[in-house]
Design a protein around this motif. Structure first.
Motif, short mmCIF file in Angstrom:
data_model
loop_
_atom_site.label_atom_id
_atom_site.label_comp_id
_atom_site.label_asym_id
_atom_site.label_seq_id
_atom_site.Cartn_x
_atom_site.Cartn_y
_atom_site.Cartn_z
N GLY A 176 0.78 -1.23 0.00
CA GLY A 176 0.00 0.00 0.00
C GLY A 176 0.81 1.28 0.00
O GLY A 176 0.25 2.36 0.06
N THR A 177 2.12 1.16 -0.06
CA THR A 177 2.98 2.34 -0.02
C THR A 177 4.05 2.25 -1.10
O THR A 177 4.36 1.16 -1.60
N GLU A 178 4.61 3.38 -1.43
CA GLU A 178 5.75 3.46 -2.36
C GLU A 178 6.79 4.37 -1.71
O GLU A 178 6.49 5.11 -0.79
N GLY A 179 7.98 4.33 -2.25
CA GLY A 179 9.05 5.19 -1.75
C GLY A 179 9.76 4.58 -0.55
O GLY A 179 9.36 3.54 -0.03
N ASN A 180 10.83 5.24 -0.16
CA ASN A 180 11.59 4.78 1.00
C ASN A 180 10.75 4.89 2.25
O ASN A 180 10.06 5.89 2.46
N ALA A 181 10.78 3.85 3.06
CA ALA A 181 9.97 3.84 4.28
C ALA A 181 10.64 2.97 5.33
O ALA A 181 11.39 2.05 5.02
#
Length: 186
Positions: free
Chosen positions: A44-49
């Protein structure tokens, strides 16, 4: 399972979102639910996390690259799905261990005040636990009871939108009135 997204804005930690759903399938365990939550977050997310997880099984498995393993083993369906998702996901996902906390535990609250447990981790953990608890309780309801809850939530959302719209109209009118008075004073 549930995931909570918290973010520090200035000096204040804010809960930005919490989501979850019942664990699917016949195999039910807390570590499997935690792993399903990580998969949902990655999906459900994109990018650095960075994701704090209070389950050593998941953190250790991630560090030992269980999501890249082809071996048979416990929860390999979820580990494999996580590996496939991470391969296509834009950005890096880092997972780190957080202490499981309990809202009613005086020691946990004191540890937060003393800085031994970061406030963001405490808030996120409590929010995820609360969300998971509500989902677990809802699963126990009949289909008719769930439909009534869905209807009540939709009605509450509609009421909130109408209140927000009325408030926006009021604020626009008030600001226009203030601007008019300010022009008259010039």
């Amino acid at each position: 399972w549930a995931v909570a997204l918290v973010k520090k804005e200035g000096e204040v930690w804010k809960l930005k979102a919490a989501w979850g759903k019942p664990l699917e399938g016949p195999v039910q365990s807390a570590p499997r639910a935690e792993l399903a939550a990580v998969l949902a977050f990655a999906s459900g997310t994109e990018g650095n996390a960075e994701l704090g997880v209070d389950c050593a099984y998941v953190v250790d498995g991630f560090e030992n690259k269980a999501h890249l393993s082809k071996a048979d083993g416990l929860n390999m369906d979820l580990w494999g799905a996580l590996g496939r998702r991470l391969a296509e996901r834009k950005g890096e996902l880092k997972i780190y261990k957080v202490k499981g906390v309990h809202k009613d535990d005086e020691k946990d609250r004191l540890a937060v005040l003393e800085g031994k447990i970061p406030m963001g981790e405490f808030i996120g953990n409590l929010a995820a636990d609360q969300c998971a608890g509500e989902i677990a309780a809802e699963v126990q309801l009949t289909q008719e009871e769930r439909a009534k809850i869905k209807e009540a939530r939709a009605l509450a959302k509609l009421v909130q939108r109408r209140i927000a719209a009325a408030l926006c109209q009021h604020l626009k009118a008030r600001n226009a009135d203030r601007e008019k008075k300010a022009r008259q004073l010039k």
